[in-house]
Design a protein around this motif. Structure first.
Motif, PDB file in Angstrom:
ATOM      1  N   SER A  86       0.852  -1.193   0.000  1.00 54.41           N
ATOM      2  CA  SER A  86       0.000   0.000   0.000  1.00 54.41           C
ATOM      3  C   SER A  86       0.884   1.239   0.000  1.00 54.41           C
ATOM      4  CB  SER A  86      -0.917  -0.008   1.236  1.00 54.41           C
ATOM      5  OG  SER A  86      -1.738   1.126   1.248  1.00 54.41           O
ATOM      6  N   PRO A  87       1.408   1.636  -1.175  1.00 58.63           N
ATOM      7  CA  PRO A  87       2.281   2.810  -1.226  1.00 58.63           C
ATOM      8  C   PRO A  87       1.483   4.106  -1.111  1.00 58.63           C
ATOM      9  CG  PRO A  87       1.929   1.948  -3.427  1.00 58.63           C
ATOM     10  CD  PRO A  87       1.255   0.990  -2.478  1.00 58.63           C
ATOM     11  N   VAL A  88       2.212   5.191  -0.800  1.00 59.01           N
ATOM     12  CA  VAL A  88       1.593   6.512  -0.679  1.00 59.01           C
ATOM     13  C   VAL A  88       1.318   7.061  -2.067  1.00 59.01           C
ATOM     14  CG1 VAL A  88       1.889   8.856   0.179  1.00 59.01           C
ATOM     15  CG2 VAL A  88       2.739   6.924   1.507  1.00 59.01           C
ATOM     16  N   CYS A  89       0.108   7.486  -2.318  1.00 61.66           N
ATOM     17  CA  CYS A  89      -0.295   8.062  -3.601  1.00 61.66           C
ATOM     18  C   CYS A  89      -0.198   9.580  -3.493  1.00 61.66           C
ATOM     19  CB  CYS A  89      -1.712   7.628  -3.979  1.00 61.66           C
ATOM     20  SG  CYS A  89      -2.240   8.227  -5.583  1.00 61.66           S
ATOM     21  N   ARG A  90       0.679  10.177  -4.288  1.00 61.17           N
ATOM     22  CA  ARG A  90       0.915  11.619  -4.231  1.00 61.17           C
ATOM     23  C   ARG A  90       0.313  12.365  -5.418  1.00 61.17           C
ATOM     24  NH1 ARG A  90       4.492  12.273  -0.193  1.00 61.17           N
ATOM     25  NH2 ARG A  90       5.776  10.473   0.365  1.00 61.17           N
ATOM     26  N   ASN A  91      -0.476  11.697  -6.227  1.00 62.35           N
ATOM     27  CA  ASN A  91      -1.066  12.337  -7.401  1.00 62.35           C
ATOM     28  C   ASN A  91      -2.553  12.601  -7.216  1.00 62.35           C
ATOM     29  OD1 ASN A  91       1.460  12.031  -8.582  1.00 62.35           O
ATOM     30  ND2 ASN A  91       0.908  10.081  -9.543  1.00 62.35           N
ATOM     31  N   LEU A  92      -3.007  12.660  -5.965  1.00 57.67           N
ATOM     32  CA  LEU A  92      -4.429  12.852  -5.710  1.00 57.67           C
ATOM     33  C   LEU A  92      -4.788  14.330  -5.776  1.00 57.67           C
ATOM     34  CD1 LEU A  92      -4.864  10.451  -2.642  1.00 57.67           C
ATOM     35  CD2 LEU A  92      -5.443   9.984  -5.018  1.00 57.67           C
ATOM     36  N   THR A  93      -5.976  14.609  -6.293  1.00 61.75           N
ATOM     37  CA  THR A  93      -6.551  15.957  -6.265  1.00 61.75           C
ATOM     38  C   THR A  93      -7.859  15.995  -5.487  1.00 61.75           C
ATOM     39  OG1 THR A  93      -7.648  15.527  -8.376  1.00 61.75           O
ATOM     40  CG2 THR A  93      -5.496  16.619  -8.446  1.00 61.75           C
ATOM     41  N   ARG A  94      -8.288  14.833  -5.000  1.00 61.52           N
ATOM     42  CA  ARG A  94      -9.486  14.753  -4.150  1.00 61.52           C
ATOM     43  C   ARG A  94      -9.236  13.703  -3.075  1.00 61.52           C
ATOM     44  NH1 ARG A  94     -14.808  13.811  -7.538  1.00 61.52           N
ATOM     45  NH2 ARG A  94     -15.631  14.038  -5.437  1.00 61.52           N
ATOM     46  N   LYS A  95      -9.683  13.998  -1.850  1.00 58.22           N
ATOM     47  CA  LYS A  95      -9.494  13.037  -0.763  1.00 58.22           C
ATOM     48  C   LYS A  95     -10.544  13.293   0.298  1.00 58.22           C
ATOM     49  CE  LYS A  95      -6.047  11.037   2.352  1.00 58.22           C
ATOM     50  NZ  LYS A  95      -6.409   9.671   1.930  1.00 58.22           N
ATOM     51  N   GLN A  96     -10.922  12.231   0.986  1.00 60.10           N
ATOM     52  CA  GLN A  96     -11.881  12.343   2.069  1.00 60.10           C
ATOM     53  C   GLN A  96     -11.536  11.316   3.145  1.00 60.10           C
ATOM     54  OE1 GLN A  96     -12.948  11.626  -1.095  1.00 60.10           O
ATOM     55  NE2 GLN A  96     -13.075   9.382  -0.935  1.00 60.10           N
ATOM     56  N   GLY A  97     -11.973  11.578   4.348  1.00 61.43           N
ATOM     57  CA  GLY A  97     -11.726  10.669   5.459  1.00 61.43           C
ATOM     58  C   GLY A  97     -11.851  11.411   6.784  1.00 61.43           C
ATOM     59  N   TYR A  98     -11.720  10.642   7.867  1.00 63.97           N
ATOM     60  CA  TYR A  98     -11.831  11.215   9.209  1.00 63.97           C
ATOM     61  C   TYR A  98     -10.489  11.774   9.655  1.00 63.97           C
ATOM     62  CZ  TYR A  98     -16.536   9.462  10.066  1.00 63.97           C
ATOM     63  OH  TYR A  98     -17.884   9.247  10.027  1.00 63.97           O
ATOM     64  N   LEU A  99     -10.529  12.987  10.257  1.00 67.41           N
ATOM     65  CA  LEU A  99      -9.360  13.639  10.818  1.00 67.41           C
ATOM     66  C   LEU A  99      -9.759  14.271  12.155  1.00 67.41           C
ATOM     67  CD1 LEU A  99      -7.938  15.525   7.685  1.00 67.41           C
ATOM     68  CD2 LEU A  99      -7.040  13.412   8.673  1.00 67.41           C
ATOM     69  N   PHE A 100      -8.733  14.536  12.971  1.00 67.11           N
ATOM     70  CA  PHE A 100      -8.935  15.282  14.208  1.00 67.11           C
ATOM     71  C   PHE A 100      -8.536  16.730  13.953  1.00 67.11           C
ATOM     72  CE2 PHE A 100      -8.911  11.077  15.998  1.00 67.11           C
ATOM     73  CZ  PHE A 100      -9.744  11.171  17.106  1.00 67.11           C
ATOM     74  N   ILE A 101      -9.408  17.660  14.331  1.00 70.97           N
ATOM     75  CA  ILE A 101      -9.141  19.081  14.165  1.00 70.97           C
ATOM     76  C   ILE A 101      -8.949  19.720  15.530  1.00 70.97           C
ATOM     77  CG2 ILE A 101     -11.603  19.636  14.095  1.00 70.97           C
ATOM     78  CD1 ILE A 101     -10.898  21.944  12.218  1.00 70.97           C
ATOM     79  N   ARG A 102      -8.013  20.634  15.591  1.00 71.97           N
ATOM     80  CA  ARG A 102      -7.688  21.297  16.851  1.00 71.97           C
ATOM     81  C   ARG A 102      -8.527  22.571  16.975  1.00 71.97           C
ATOM     82  NH1 ARG A 102      -1.522  22.606  18.639  1.00 71.97           N
ATOM     83  NH2 ARG A 102      -1.815  22.352  20.885  1.00 71.97           N
ATOM     84  N   ASN A 103      -9.275  22.683  18.087  1.00 77.90           N
ATOM     85  CA  ASN A 103     -10.115  23.847  18.366  1.00 77.90           C
ATOM     86  C   ASN A 103      -9.636  24.509  19.648  1.00 77.90           C
ATOM     87  OD1 ASN A 103     -11.797  23.234  16.146  1.00 77.90           O
ATOM     88  ND2 ASN A 103     -12.945  21.783  17.405  1.00 77.90           N
ATOM     89  N   LYS A 104      -9.495  25.824  19.599  1.00 75.10           N
ATOM     90  CA  LYS A 104      -9.079  26.572  20.783  1.00 75.10           C
ATOM     91  C   LYS A 104     -10.264  26.749  21.716  1.00 75.10           C
ATOM     92  CE  LYS A 104      -5.169  29.169  18.933  1.00 75.10           C
ATOM     93  NZ  LYS A 104      -4.591  30.523  18.729  1.00 75.10           N
TER      94      LYS A 104
END
Length: 708
Positions: free
Chosen positions: A272-290
């Motif tokens: 499962s190599p890293v794909c660096r040619n993407l122009t669209r992506k989605q998924g869960y992330l953690f966002i930092r809120n003050k």
């Protein structure tokens, strides 16, 4: 039978908000089906109970008729004809009672058994799976949060292994439970057809076999119809079995193929190599809120790229919200105190910084590469992969955490010329009307073929010319935006209510039914749909000032009023029912009062839609009460003036009467000689009536002399 809607089992591992929304639709359909099935079961139970009661009543009637001979009536006597006739009736009714008993047995087997099985087994199984799925989903969220809180400084292999094993177990359990839950819901779409048709089929067949009346053709027609329904039920059952078999195979294949994906650690780079040619992506992330001056919190959200924007969406939200604009932005991996795999996105002007955390290093690198490609506007070109290969080197450099973030940001900040070009492009995109938007309008609420305005228009030329003339006469300098320099301060001093909100203008369009309760929601739907269709995501940010006289849109940079809405012209204001960030109001123009047309303005706020609507309503109430108080004061002043005027007239009338009385006394005194004193020494005083009589006599005497 029409096509059967099914849930996609292949998307269970991703567990996106779209999949959850589709699952909510299926759960709502299941709840409605359960309610309807319960009502239908109660109705059929009444039929079955009534049939049992009819069978028992028929048997009792037959028994009573047979016992007629044993009765001793005082006046009846021995009537052989009546007895034999009742015996014949008893025999027929006894046979009919047996037929009713057979019908009751057939109804129990063919009508009550299928619907009871569907109600007690299938629907309860779905409820049980729903509870299990909810528990597994909560366990997975808890495990993910625990895994994300692993400290990089205090790295404990034992604790990390336990946390990773917990994430693996919970994710596998959630995935398997979700797949079986989807399979059961899909199967229900087939079962609900057979569960409704089989009881009815059994009921009709039992009734036909019981009655056996009617013409042969009618019976033949019913038999043909029931035969057709029976064939259709068998076809649906075979189709259901085939679909269940395919879903079971899909579940087995996905359990085998998705087993490595349950582990949150980095997968094997060879497979499962890293794909660096993407122009669209989605998924869960953690966002930092003050949350404070130095404190912050992390929140897990679903992120996706749409055009040149980074969007986020919660599980319970219908649509995603804008996080930041990715055009000409900078992105890099950063070090966090207690978090791993973090990267930072900075807007092109450096005013907005977003810190995000991925689950693995591979995911972090792919997000950085994708945002880099979008920042370079590679997604707009036809050969996106070739251009993406050229910027891979910069994406690889961005993966390495750099302590000198400020220096990198200053080097990547565009020049002022680029900002001017960007502003001009925003204006051109927002001001271009689209002919396809008019298709979405409804004639009942929105005027047909109405264009949608996506940018804020400055005041009209007539207002500018009038203000410039007024400024020239008064010797004041007017700005090109149509306002004098001290107008804002005067309004601010006179108004009682002052509330300022940060809003973003989404669009406006002309509407017909200004007083309708659905006109604002319908306008929101059309403007959001038009923005999504034409990929218009840029919004003009302004400050909305709510006063008792008007609403003002103020430029946050220059503090110049862009638009001014009189409060008396605002017909209604409301926020969106689901998305509390959206609100709008309907403005009734002076030229539109004859035909009932108005303009609806839609804005987006920072979760203050209801607060802004309440503030506008409060301003209208204050304005209404102020107007009532002003009218009351004016009325009181008019009454006081009328009372003063009445007092003045009364005093003048009294003065005139006093003067007339004084003059009459003087005339009487001058026309008569002095009266002699009385005998007792007192002076004789004439009354007013006597003086008036003397005056009248003198006038008559003078008139006679003049005539002679």
């Amino acid at each position: 039978m029409p096509g059967i809607e099914t849930l996609p089992i292949e998307e269970t591992l991703e567990d996106s908000p779209q999949t959850r929304s589709l699952l909510a639709v299926f759960e709502e359909d299941t709840a409605a089906m359960s309610n309807y099935c319960t009502q239908l079961y109660q109705a059929m139970q009444r039929i079955y109970d009534a049939q049992n009661e009819l069978s028992a009543a028929t048997h009792l009637t037959s028994r009573l008729l047979k016992e007629y001979d044993k009765q001793r009536f005082p006046l009846g006597g021995d009537d052989e004809v009546m007895s034999s006739t009742l015996q014949q009736f008893a025999k027929v009714i006894d046979e009919l009672s047996s037929c009713h008993a057979v019908l009751s047995t057939q109804l129990a087997d063919a009508m009550m058994f299928p619907i009871t099985q569907f109600k007690e087994r299938d629907l309860k199984e779905i409820l049980t799976l729903k509870e299990v799925f909810q528990i597994s989903s909560d366990d997975h969220d808890t495990a993910i949060n625990r895994y994300s809180r692993l400290s990089k400084r205090r790295d404990n292999d034992k604790v990390r292994a336990e946390v990773v094993e917990d994430v693996y177990t919970s994710r596998k359990k959630q995935h398997q439970t979700m797949m079986h839950y989807f399979c059961t819901l899909n199967t229900l779409q087939y079962k609900k057809k057979t569960a409704l048709l089989e009881p009815l089929l059994g009921y009709m067949q039992a009734q036909i076999s019981f009655f056996k009346l009617g013409s042969e053709n009618l019976t033949q027609q019913w038999e043909d119809f029931l035969g057709t329904i029976g064939t259709s039920v068998q076809n649906v059952r075979r189709e259901m079995e085939e679909e269940v078999r395919q879903m079971q195979q899909t579940i087995q294949q996905m359990e085998v193929s998705c087993d490595p994906l349950y582990v949150p650690c980095d997968p094997d780079p060879v497979h499962s190599p890293v794909c660096r040619n993407l122009t669209r992506k989605q998924g869960y992330l953690f966002i930092r809120n003050k949350t404070g001056l130095v404190s912050s919190s992390w929140e897990r959200q679903y992120f996706f790229t749409q055009g040149g924007n980074l969007m986020q969406q919660g599980r319970g939200e219908v649509a995603g919200g804008l996080v930041t604009d990715l055009d000409n932005c900078s992105v890099m991996a950063v070090d966090s105190d207690d978090r791993r795999f973090c990267f930072q996105v900075t807007s092109f002007d450096g005013k907005k910084v977003v810190t995000l955390q991925a689950e693995s290093r591979k995911d972090c690198e792919e997000w950085i590469a994708t945002i880099n490609n979008i920042s370079k506007r590679i997604y707009l070109s036809e050969n996106a992969e070739e251009l993406a290969a050229r910027v891979n080197q910069s994406a690889i450099e961005a993966v390495t955490p750099s302590p000198s973030f400020q220096q990198r940001h200053e080097s990547m900040r565009p020049s002022s010329k680029g900002r001017v070009g960007r502003a001009s492009s925003i204006s051109s995109v927002g001001s271009e009307p689209s002919p396809a938007i008019s298709v979405l309008s409804l004639d009942a609420l929105v005027a047909p073929e109405t264009p949608i305005q996506f940018d804020i228009i400055s005041p009209v030329s007539e207002e500018n010319s009038g203000q410039s003339k007024a400024a020239a006469q008064s010797g004041r300098r007017s700005n090109p935006f149509g306002e004098c320099g001290d107008s804002t301060s005067e309004d601010s001093e006179e108004s009682i209510l002052h509330q300022l909100f940060i809003v973003r203008f989404l669009g406006s369009m002309e509407v017909r039914a200004a007083d309708s309760a659905d006109v604002i929601s319908e306008t929101m739907r059309q403007i959001l749909a038009a923005r999504a269709i034409h990929n218009i995501f840029r919004m003009t940010e302004s400050h909305l000032l709510v006063t008792c006289d008007c609403l003002k849109l103020i430029d946050p940079q220059t503090q110049v009023t862009r638009l001014r809405f009189p409060l008396s012209s605002i017909v209604q204001c409301s926020s969106h029912q689901d998305n509390k960030r959206l609100f709008g109001f309907v403005l009734q123009s002076a030229s539109g009062r004859g035909d009932g047309r108005a303009i609806c303005y839609i804005f987006e706020s920072n979760n203050d839609g209801e607060k802004i609507s309440d503030s506008i309503g409060l301003a209208k109430q204050i304005a209404f009460h102020s107007e009532m108080d002003r009218k009351a004061v004016e009325k009181q002043k008019e009454q006081d003036k009328a009372k003063e005027k009445q007092q003045e007239e009364l005093s003048k009338q009294r003065q005139i009467e006093k003067d007339l009385e004084e003059q009459s006394r003087l005339i009487a005194a001058s026309s008569r000689p002095a009266n002699p004193p009385a005998s007792d020494g007192h002076v004789l005083v004439l009354s007013n009536s006597q003086s008036e009589d003397s005056d009248a006599g003198d006038e008559v005497k003078k008139k006679g002399e003049s005539e002679a």
